[in-house]
Design an enzyme around this catalytic site. Sequence first.
Site, mmCIF file in Angstrom:
data_model
loop_
_atom_site.group_PDB
_atom_site.id
_atom_site.type_symbol
_atom_site.label_atom_id
_atom_site.label_comp_id
_atom_site.label_asym_id
_atom_site.label_seq_id
_atom_site.Cartn_x
_atom_site.Cartn_y
_atom_site.Cartn_z
ATOM 1 N N HIS A 55 0.880 -1.175 0.000
ATOM 2 C CA HIS A 55 0.000 0.000 0.000
ATOM 3 C C HIS A 55 0.918 1.225 0.000
ATOM 4 O O HIS A 55 1.471 1.598 1.037
ATOM 5 C CB HIS A 55 -0.892 -0.023 1.254
ATOM 6 C CG HIS A 55 -1.813 1.147 1.370
ATOM 7 N ND1 HIS A 55 -3.188 1.011 1.349
ATOM 8 C CD2 HIS A 55 -1.577 2.469 1.518
ATOM 9 C CE1 HIS A 55 -3.754 2.210 1.478
ATOM 10 N NE2 HIS A 55 -2.786 3.109 1.598
ATOM 11 N N CYS A 103 -2.620 13.123 1.506
ATOM 12 C CA CYS A 103 -1.893 12.683 2.690
ATOM 13 C C CYS A 103 -1.969 13.807 3.715
ATOM 14 O O CYS A 103 -1.367 14.856 3.504
ATOM 15 C CB CYS A 103 -0.445 12.376 2.321
ATOM 16 S SG CYS A 103 0.488 11.764 3.721
ATOM 17 N N ASN A 119 -2.754 7.905 -2.522
ATOM 18 C CA ASN A 119 -2.432 6.549 -2.950
ATOM 19 C C ASN A 119 -1.971 6.495 -4.404
ATOM 20 O O ASN A 119 -2.364 7.327 -5.219
ATOM 21 C CB ASN A 119 -3.688 5.676 -2.825
ATOM 22 C CG ASN A 119 -4.211 5.626 -1.417
ATOM 23 O OD1 ASN A 119 -3.647 4.963 -0.572
ATOM 24 N ND2 ASN A 119 -5.297 6.342 -1.160
#
Length: 302
Positions: A207, A240, A249
Amino acid sequence: MALPTQVKLIDVGPRDGLQNEKQPVPASAKIELVHRLQDAGLREIEVTSFVSPKWVPQMADNAEVMAGLRRRPGVRYSVLVPNMKGFEAALASKPDEIVVFGAASEAFSQKNINCSIAESIERFAPVVQAARAAGIAVRGAMSCTVGCPYEGDIPPSRVEYLAGLMKGIGVERVDVADTIGVGTPRKVQAAFEATLRHFGIDQVSGHFHDTYGQAVANTLAALEMGVWHHQSSVAGLGGCPYAKGATGNVATEDVVFMLQGMGIDTGIDLDKLIDAGKFISDHLGRKPNSRAATALLNKRAG
């Protein structure tokens, strides 16, 4: 180098991607996004989270979104739960999997949830037990596995410690997450090596956030270790909160473009995926945050 022949992607856009949006996104748009993702061939989708609407107002429609899904056989629908109260709320929506979470950084754990790493995982023990008793799968999200906004670099020994705690409470598989996107290939591989001391290669996923433009390179670094589960977010949704102006992401479109170019099977129709990303980006009033999508949309227009 043992590259996998196939990769299963978990799209986290509907949950991780949309949770920080300032403007409310209606349940109908979230449901449509999930439907478009499954139509494009996604077999795992992180749909929503059952957290307090006081903390994450964007996810207040969690039950409505889950109830509105046209579920498709062979697709796994997961939800994030922060505690037993969240799990009990999620239960009525019949998720296939719940996601619990912990950080590899003590400072991050203290600042976010006012407790140590060990305490945070111990709190999840009854949740994991209840989920597994109900026949619901359990995934553990391990955040800050290579870097932390407060501590800086995170040594692999902390990742191994967290993975061991998660294994100890019955978590079935884990995400190795570069939450602030500071990871580079060798650091990411070290985090996976630490995790693989407790979980098999089939029980780990990558991830990666793209804050410094390293997410595709980090995906490749994990692929080289044989990691074949990866998380991504359609249209690169998500910011973020710990890095101002940073992207979130890695975009699903960018990962699929790379994998297709490498001859690795994903079962995903890239054109339909791009349409799904364009749908939600249009709804949010901005362009998809995916280089592959941008290039291919420009090609279509030309």
